[in-house]
Design a protein around this motif. Structure first.
Motif, PDB file in Angstrom:
ATOM      1  N   ILE A 143       0.866  -1.101  -0.048  1.00 45.33           N
ATOM      2  CA  ILE A 143       0.095   0.008  -0.018  1.00 45.33           C
ATOM      3  C   ILE A 143       0.897   1.253  -0.017  1.00 45.33           C
ATOM      4  O   ILE A 143       0.577   2.295  -0.697  1.00 45.33           O
ATOM      5  CB  ILE A 143      -1.128   0.120   1.203  1.00 45.33           C
ATOM      6  N   SER A 144       1.923   1.163   0.818  1.00 47.31           N
ATOM      7  CA  SER A 144       2.864   2.425   0.924  1.00 47.31           C
ATOM      8  C   SER A 144       3.438   2.734  -0.439  1.00 47.31           C
ATOM      9  O   SER A 144       3.484   3.490  -0.963  1.00 47.31           O
ATOM     10  CB  SER A 144       4.072   2.043   1.728  1.00 47.31           C
ATOM     11  N   SER A 145       3.690   1.567  -1.271  1.00 48.08           N
ATOM     12  CA  SER A 145       4.407   1.619  -2.585  1.00 48.08           C
ATOM     13  C   SER A 145       3.156   2.211  -3.673  1.00 48.08           C
ATOM     14  O   SER A 145       3.535   3.090  -4.300  1.00 48.08           O
ATOM     15  CB  SER A 145       4.640   0.388  -3.304  1.00 48.08           C
ATOM     16  N   ARG A 152       1.807  -2.160  -5.962  1.00 47.87           N
ATOM     17  CA  ARG A 152       3.188  -2.116  -6.033  1.00 47.87           C
ATOM     18  C   ARG A 152       3.474  -1.458  -7.390  1.00 47.87           C
ATOM     19  O   ARG A 152       3.811  -2.375  -8.143  1.00 47.87           O
ATOM     20  CB  ARG A 152       4.045  -3.327  -5.788  1.00 47.87           C
ATOM     21  N   GLN A 153       3.407  -0.188  -7.361  1.00 50.90           N
ATOM     22  CA  GLN A 153       3.752   0.453  -8.712  1.00 50.90           C
ATOM     23  C   GLN A 153       4.964   1.487  -8.693  1.00 50.90           C
ATOM     24  O   GLN A 153       5.168   1.779  -7.501  1.00 50.90           O
ATOM     25  CB  GLN A 153       2.343   1.253  -9.097  1.00 50.90           C
ATOM     26  N   PRO A 154       5.481   1.757  -9.734  1.00 51.82           N
ATOM     27  CA  PRO A 154       6.969   2.355  -9.870  1.00 51.82           C
ATOM     28  C   PRO A 154       6.778   3.872  -9.387  1.00 51.82           C
ATOM     29  O   PRO A 154       5.735   4.426 -10.033  1.00 51.82           O
ATOM     30  CB  PRO A 154       7.382   2.292 -11.195  1.00 51.82           C
ATOM     31  N   ILE A 155       7.803   4.367  -8.817  1.00 48.98           N
ATOM     32  CA  ILE A 155       7.975   5.864  -8.827  1.00 48.98           C
ATOM     33  C   ILE A 155       9.274   6.131  -9.675  1.00 48.98           C
ATOM     34  O   ILE A 155       9.689   7.234 -10.165  1.00 48.98           O
ATOM     35  CB  ILE A 155       8.144   6.403  -7.617  1.00 48.98           C
ATOM     36  N   TRP A 183      13.663  -2.758 -16.639  1.00 53.64           N
ATOM     37  CA  TRP A 183      13.316  -3.709 -15.641  1.00 53.64           C
ATOM     38  C   TRP A 183      13.438  -2.939 -14.147  1.00 53.64           C
ATOM     39  O   TRP A 183      12.374  -3.178 -13.456  1.00 53.64           O
ATOM     40  CB  TRP A 183      14.223  -4.698 -15.496  1.00 53.64           C
ATOM     41  N   ASN A 184      14.270  -1.797 -14.148  1.00 54.78           N
ATOM     42  CA  ASN A 184      14.239  -1.321 -12.918  1.00 54.78           C
ATOM     43  C   ASN A 184      12.922  -0.370 -12.649  1.00 54.78           C
ATOM     44  O   ASN A 184      12.484  -0.527 -11.346  1.00 54.78           O
ATOM     45  CB  ASN A 184      15.101   0.185 -12.942  1.00 54.78           C
ATOM     46  N   LYS A 185      12.048  -0.153 -13.606  1.00 55.47           N
ATOM     47  CA  LYS A 185      10.832   0.592 -13.215  1.00 55.47           C
ATOM     48  C   LYS A 185       9.862  -0.488 -12.943  1.00 55.47           C
ATOM     49  O   LYS A 185       8.600  -0.201 -12.417  1.00 55.47           O
ATOM     50  CB  LYS A 185      10.241   1.653 -14.220  1.00 55.47           C
ATOM     51  N   HIS A 186       9.922  -1.632 -13.248  1.00 55.82           N
ATOM     52  CA  HIS A 186       8.864  -2.795 -13.078  1.00 55.82           C
ATOM     53  C   HIS A 186       9.101  -3.426 -12.026  1.00 55.82           C
ATOM     54  O   HIS A 186       8.301  -4.268 -11.400  1.00 55.82           O
ATOM     55  CB  HIS A 186       8.803  -3.449 -14.530  1.00 55.82           C
ATOM     56  N   ALA A 187      10.472  -3.948 -11.549  1.00 52.20           N
ATOM     57  CA  ALA A 187      10.866  -4.798 -10.418  1.00 52.20           C
ATOM     58  C   ALA A 187       9.904  -4.559  -9.232  1.00 52.20           C
ATOM     59  O   ALA A 187       9.709  -5.491  -8.618  1.00 52.20           O
ATOM     60  CB  ALA A 187      12.290  -4.717 -10.131  1.00 52.20           C
ATOM     61  N   ILE A 188       9.560  -3.345  -8.835  1.00 48.03           N
ATOM     62  CA  ILE A 188       9.064  -2.857  -7.594  1.00 48.03           C
ATOM     63  C   ILE A 188       7.450  -3.824  -7.741  1.00 48.03           C
ATOM     64  O   ILE A 188       6.912  -4.310  -6.811  1.00 48.03           O
ATOM     65  CB  ILE A 188       8.502  -1.441  -7.711  1.00 48.03           C
TER      66      ILE A 188
END
Length: 423
Positions: A43-45, A127-130, A108-113
């Motif tokens: 949720i924080s992500s 869990r979505q990227p910043i 991959w960096n933006k999707h690994a989260i």
């Protein structure tokens, strides 16, 4: 920004209610798939991502509106047909941008989260990227631009398309008969999130599963291969901000350390996970070799810390809701100050969830930041106009939160591990 904030105000309680229902149902059927601490991290992500989006902290090299103005063969009205075309084209766009994020190292960096949770539940959908600060794939919307679908239709359909991907992040819904041939279902998406060799990099579709079947990336969930979730290089933290940049950090280090100039350049475009020759031996990173023989990340937190973390994320949601509901009133550049405070807040309590002694520093920094904001503006971004004692409540909460952080680091973290539980 303001319109998207209003949408999120409606969507957030719906998502939260469904996450709670899934948790209760899991407890009822004695198959709880949503540990509280993992859900708080997820949720924080979602909060960090939504704050980034609402603040407009992303750059689009080619805007859809520009493409329509240059290449449209006709101009459609905002009607049922244009929304249908938009939805279909966005799903095509989603498949390819998703697939490329799995196949190219720097993407991959933006999707690994999104894959970082070692559980599979509704919360992990958030869990979505910043780290996705640049949108490279607007060109995939060319079919809609050629047909003249209005930019306003795309702007409305994009978040709707994203929100419709929430429901299938669950282990409680099994295979769904004929729908398995048309839509992405929980079974299909369990395969996508799995790190089993049989399942890696499969089922990239977002709404319609036929894209995977058409482009050769479909894999059915096998009865004899239970999916194991996570990423092959485990995140080993609950901190969503740190997870967002873990892979990028490794790429930067490897590019710096390799003596070959060719590798310094090509590492970014190599297949996901590629490293220069012998780097796995020279600079090893933790990697899961046997998916059925590894320990999930869990710091054996006390019930007190778990419940405090839940309280923190709920209070943060109140702060965020006020921001989203008052974007115009708070105005520029103040909304960026507010967004900075939210990011510090999440960094602080997720460091506490990781049982880091530095959590006290981050909590102190958050406290001083909030005091500086209140001193400078006279109150909390106009909240005193809603109720006159708002400032006292916020200062009281922040004081208590700092004391709690000191307690957990100084006392609770020193309790022997066998006296703690994971929930």
């Amino acid at each position: 920004m303001e319109e998207y904030g209003k949408i999120l105000i409606i969507a957030t309680p719906v998502f939260l209610a469904l996450i709670i229902i899934e948790k209760i149902y899991g407890i009822y059927v004695k198959n709880d798939t949503a540990p509280l601490i993992d859900s708080v991290s997820s949720i924080s992500s979602g909060i960090t991502n939504s704050v980034k989006d609402v603040l407009g902290l992303s750059l689009t090299f080619i805007s859809y509106e520009w493409m329509v103005s240059k290449i449209a063969l006709q101009h459609l009205e905002a009607n049922v047909l244009s929304y249908f075309i938009a939805f279909f084209v966005i799903d095509f766009y989603g498949y390819w941008s998703h697939r490329l994020a799995h196949q190219i190292n720097f993407l991959w960096n933006k999707h690994a989260i999104h894959h970082s949770s070692e559980e599979f539940n509704l919360a992990c959908a958030l869990r979505q990227p910043i780290a996705s600060l640049v949108n490279l794939f607007t060109f995939l919307l060319i079919p809609a631009a050629l047909l003249g679908v209005p930019a306003s239709v795309i702007a409305i359909t994009l978040p709707l398309h994203l929100f419709l991907q929430f429901w299938y992040h669950t282990k409680h819904i099994k295979k769904m008969g004929f729908l398995e041939h048309i839509l992405v279902t929980p079974s299909h998406h369990r395969v996508h999130h799995a790190i089993n060799p049989e399942y890696l990099d499969k089922n990239h579709s977002q709404i319609f599963i036929f894209w995977d079947k058409l482009f050769g990336t479909f894999q059915e969930e096998l009865d004899n291969v239970p999916p194991v979730f996570g990423i092959t290089r485990p995140a080993n933290t609950w901190n969503p901000i740190r997870i967002n940049f873990q892979h990028l950090t490794l790429l930067i280090k490897d590019a710096w350390r390799t003596p070959k100039w060719k590798d310094k350049f090509t590492i970014w475009f190599k297949p996901t996970g590629w490293r220069p020759e012998n780097f796995e031996e020279l600079y090893p990173v933790n990697k899961i070799e046997n998916v059925f023989d590894f320990d999930k990340y869990g710091t054996q937190n006390s019930q007190k810390l778990i419940y405090w973390s839940v309280a923190q994320v709920l209070i943060t949601l109140l702060f965020v809701t006020y921001l989203f509901d008052n974007i115009a009133k708070i105005g520029l550049p103040n909304i960026f100050v507010y967004g900075f405070f939210i990011l510090i807040t999440i960094y602080s309590y997720s460091e506490l969830m990781d049982k880091s002694k530095y959590a006290v520093f981050w909590e102190g920094f958050r406290f001083l930041t909030a005091i500086a904001i209140i001193t400078f503006y006279g109150d909390w971004f106009g909240l005193n106009h809603v109720f006159s004692f708002a400032t006292y409540i916020i200062v009281g909460y922040l004081t208590f939160s700092f004391i709690a952080a000191v307690y957990f680091v100084a006392v609770d973290f020193k309790v022997p591990q066998n006296q703690l539980v994971n929930s």
